[in-house]
Design an enzyme around this catalytic site. Structure first.
Site, PDB file in Angstrom:
ATOM      1  N   GLU A  18       0.865  -1.183   0.000  1.00 54.44           N
ATOM      2  CA  GLU A  18       0.000   0.000   0.000  1.00 54.44           C
ATOM      3  C   GLU A  18       0.898   1.228   0.000  1.00 54.44           C
ATOM      4  O   GLU A  18       1.709   1.419   0.907  1.00 54.44           O
ATOM      5  CB  GLU A  18      -0.917   0.007   1.222  1.00 54.44           C
ATOM      6  CG  GLU A  18      -1.988  -1.059   1.182  1.00 54.44           C
ATOM      7  CD  GLU A  18      -2.970  -0.975   2.338  1.00 54.44           C
ATOM      8  OE1 GLU A  18      -4.001  -1.675   2.286  1.00 54.44           O
ATOM      9  OE2 GLU A  18      -2.702  -0.225   3.300  1.00 54.44           O
ATOM     10  N   ASP A  39      -5.410   9.205  10.023  1.00 52.76           N
ATOM     11  CA  ASP A  39      -4.073   8.790  10.419  1.00 52.76           C
ATOM     12  C   ASP A  39      -3.615   9.481  11.694  1.00 52.76           C
ATOM     13  O   ASP A  39      -3.945  10.644  11.945  1.00 52.76           O
ATOM     14  CB  ASP A  39      -3.082   9.083   9.290  1.00 52.76           C
ATOM     15  CG  ASP A  39      -3.357   8.229   8.074  1.00 52.76           C
ATOM     16  OD1 ASP A  39      -3.245   6.998   8.201  1.00 52.76           O
ATOM     17  OD2 ASP A  39      -3.702   8.773   7.006  1.00 52.76           O
TER      18      ASP A  39
END
Length: 267
Positions: A49, A60
């Protein structure tokens, strides 16, 4: 067959669990990313990824937020990611690559232009964190027409009805978020993960891959007993941050982490 489907078919036949590392492209600087990708594959990664740097990565935690800041400081943009994947493909035509990021950079580029560039570079799938399936009716077909797979997130709080909708739109694999929170969170409860994955298996035939909170061989092996894949990001990005002033030291550290996880998963 898409490379992602091929890889999971091979792993299933071998009775093995997918190991899927995440890197923020361009961190600590763009010229190092392709080397890191190859190092991860050499150490046992099955799918990569590749994170698209964004100024507001809302899902995040601090580790990946700072990675985005470092990458953006060097001017890393989507065009650079496509160039990285093209360079990676010069030596590796088999390892699937998934672009993971947020919708804004894709919309600015335009769906068709993005999908054309991704396909031509050798990308296999796209995970757009902030695009729910209900809003993917325009973007999804554009990707599908070019052989690219749309990958979606499922959270612990996702209802069965909504999980069904996500499963109907998803391809490649489902990314199950193991924790309520952002990337890099600390607590992992494998029994709870297993309980949440069970109903998903009745809704989808896609491989179920678990991310958030996997940081070493022990946690990877534990999750690997209940999932088809484990996704690891923050611990890798943290090593990049720790060695940002000595980039030559980064790849060996990434390989050590991947190697430990690969060995634990295969044991």
């Amino acid at each position: 067959m898409n490379r992602i489907d091929q890889r999971f078919a091979t792993l299933k036949a071998q009775g093995r669990t997918a190991l899927i590392p995440y890197l923020t492209a361009g961190d600590p600087a763009p010229q190092y990313t392709v080397g890191f990708m190859h190092a991860l594959v050499e150490a046992g990664a099955d799918i990569i990824e590749l994170g698209v740097p964004f100024s507001d990565p809302m899902a995040d935690g601090p580790v990946i937020q700072k990675a985005c800041e470092r990458a953006l400081k060097h001017g890393t943009r989507l065009a650079h990611l496509f160039a990285m994947v093209r360079e990676f493909r010069e030596q590796d035509a088999e390892t699937p690559v998934v672009l993971m990021g947020y919708l804004n950079p894709i919309e600015r580029m335009g769906y068709e232009a993005f999908a054309d560039a991704a396909r031509d570079a050798g990308v296999d799938g796209v995970l757009t964190v902030d695009m729910p399936p209900e809003e993917a009716d325009e973007f999804g077909p554009v990707l599908k027409a070019r052989g690219l797979q749309s990958i979606f997130l499922v959270a612990p709080t996702t209802s069965d009805a909504r999980a069904g909708t996500i499963s109907a739109h998803g391809e490649g694999y489902l990314y199950y978020v193991s924790l309520k929170g952002v990337t890099g969170a600390a607590t992992l409860n494998v029994e709870d993960i297993d309980a949440h994955l069970a109903p998903l298996r009745t809704l989808s035939d896609l491989p179920l891959c678990v991310g958030f909170g996997i940081r070493d061989g022990a946690t990877a092996a534990a999750v690997g007993k209940v999932a088809e894949g484990v996704i690891v990001g923050s611990v890798l990005v943290g090593q990049i941050a720790a060695c940002a002033d000595d980039p030559a030291a980064i790849a060996p550290r990434l390989k050590d982490i991947m190697g430990e996880m690969r060995q634990a998963l295969d044991a």
